[in-house]
Design an enzyme around this catalytic site. Sequence first.
Site, short mmCIF file in Angstrom:
data_model
loop_
_atom_site.label_atom_id
_atom_site.label_comp_id
_atom_site.label_asym_id
_atom_site.label_seq_id
_atom_site.Cartn_x
_atom_site.Cartn_y
_atom_site.Cartn_z
N ASN A 8 30.20 7.21 -41.09
CA ASN A 8 31.30 7.92 -40.83
C ASN A 8 32.14 6.97 -39.66
O ASN A 8 31.65 7.00 -38.45
CB ASN A 8 31.00 9.43 -40.12
CG ASN A 8 32.28 9.98 -39.59
OD1 ASN A 8 33.43 9.91 -39.82
ND2 ASN A 8 31.73 11.13 -39.04
N TRP A 9 33.12 6.31 -40.16
CA TRP A 9 33.97 5.42 -39.26
C TRP A 9 34.85 6.09 -38.19
O TRP A 9 35.29 5.65 -37.16
CB TRP A 9 34.75 4.43 -39.92
CG TRP A 9 33.72 3.26 -40.49
CD1 TRP A 9 32.33 2.98 -40.15
CD2 TRP A 9 34.31 2.00 -41.20
NE1 TRP A 9 32.06 1.91 -40.74
CE2 TRP A 9 33.06 1.36 -41.33
CE3 TRP A 9 35.65 1.57 -41.62
CZ2 TRP A 9 33.04 0.02 -41.88
CZ3 TRP A 9 35.63 0.27 -42.24
CH2 TRP A 9 34.35 -0.29 -42.41
N LYS A 10 35.07 7.55 -38.44
CA LYS A 10 36.03 8.28 -37.65
C LYS A 10 37.36 7.57 -37.50
O LYS A 10 37.77 6.88 -38.61
CB LYS A 10 35.29 8.38 -36.28
CG LYS A 10 33.81 9.17 -36.40
CD LYS A 10 33.25 9.66 -34.97
CE LYS A 10 31.96 10.23 -35.41
NZ LYS A 10 31.31 10.89 -34.24
N HIS A 93 33.55 18.42 -40.15
CA HIS A 93 32.86 17.72 -39.02
C HIS A 93 33.11 18.59 -37.78
O HIS A 93 34.42 18.90 -37.51
CB HIS A 93 33.37 16.36 -39.06
CG HIS A 93 32.46 15.45 -38.10
ND1 HIS A 93 32.84 15.43 -36.86
CD2 HIS A 93 31.59 14.53 -38.39
CE1 HIS A 93 32.05 14.42 -36.33
NE2 HIS A 93 31.23 14.06 -37.17
N GLU A 95 34.09 17.14 -34.92
CA GLU A 95 35.20 16.80 -34.16
C GLU A 95 36.53 17.38 -34.77
O GLU A 95 37.48 17.33 -34.43
CB GLU A 95 35.21 15.32 -34.37
CG GLU A 95 34.18 14.67 -33.37
CD GLU A 95 33.55 13.31 -33.70
OE1 GLU A 95 34.35 12.64 -34.62
OE2 GLU A 95 32.70 12.82 -33.06
N GLU A 163 24.27 18.22 -38.31
CA GLU A 163 24.72 17.56 -37.20
C GLU A 163 24.63 18.30 -35.94
O GLU A 163 25.86 19.14 -35.48
CB GLU A 163 26.02 16.99 -37.20
CG GLU A 163 26.07 15.80 -38.40
CD GLU A 163 27.27 14.77 -38.26
OE1 GLU A 163 26.89 13.66 -38.39
OE2 GLU A 163 28.12 15.11 -37.95
N GLY A 169 27.99 11.76 -31.17
CA GLY A 169 28.99 10.93 -30.30
C GLY A 169 28.71 10.38 -28.95
O GLY A 169 27.47 10.61 -28.49
N SER A 210 23.64 10.57 -33.20
CA SER A 210 22.92 9.48 -32.49
C SER A 210 21.64 8.76 -33.40
O SER A 210 20.88 8.50 -32.90
CB SER A 210 22.31 10.14 -31.30
OG SER A 210 23.34 10.58 -30.42
#
Length: 251
Positions: A8-10, A93, A95, A163, A169, A210
């Site tokens: 997941n490159w965000k 997600h 975020e 998650e 993060g 993580s």
Amino acid sequence: MKKLVVANWKMNPKSLTEAVRECGAIARSARALKKVETVIAPPTPFLGFLLKTKGVTFGAQDISTERGIGAATGEVSGAILKQFGVRYVIVGHSERRTRGEAGPVIAAKVTAALREGLTPILCVGEQERDEDGAYFQELRTQIHESLDGVPKAQLKNVIVAYEPVWAVGVEAERADTPEETLETVLYIRKIISEISHGRVQNTPVLYGGSVLPANASAFLKHGGVAGLLVGRASLKPRLFAKILKSAQHIA
Ligand code: PGA
């Protein structure tokens, strides 16, 4: 079963040149690992430049609830994503949830992905880990809301990524432990089994939060997971290659 490892490159990396280089480096490692499916989920505009890379599959980080094409400024539909070789879509997600995305929209996105034949990777996770297990209720509510109205016959095509928010993060406290992940994975499967009236018993669950080369094997061996969802370490091809290799050895 192949292990599924998702990068997941965000909102990274900062240039197309880097994206092409990192994708190439990951693909070179991934190609040799026949027991691992490696998925890269880059920012959407990069997809068109990466799609010909052999040895990896692609995911999107979001999907519109809308169908096909049409008047929906800023949205990217599953039909459009499919043209760029996308097979998976990360949905819900944390975020995105902190940016206001809630249950009904997430459920509509899961449905939209399934309608296009894309595999949704539905992210769930508690905000905090309390001692007496109240977080299980939080997870139950999240899963029910995120799958509300999703056709029962399609639930077998949903992947869940567990998650825990406190583990995700740069501000993460720590990763979860594989033992506690295992307990949660079983719980998630039980809820989906209930929602599907017993039709889906073994939902694949990924762990994310993580993940590093140092803990990847333990999650895969003892966490009961079908794979991993990796943020920060997926932007460092050398670290990510180590994670992929762990998955190859365990699969
Ligand atoms: P992290 O992110 O690996 O950087 O904790 C995981 C994720 O957000 O999917």
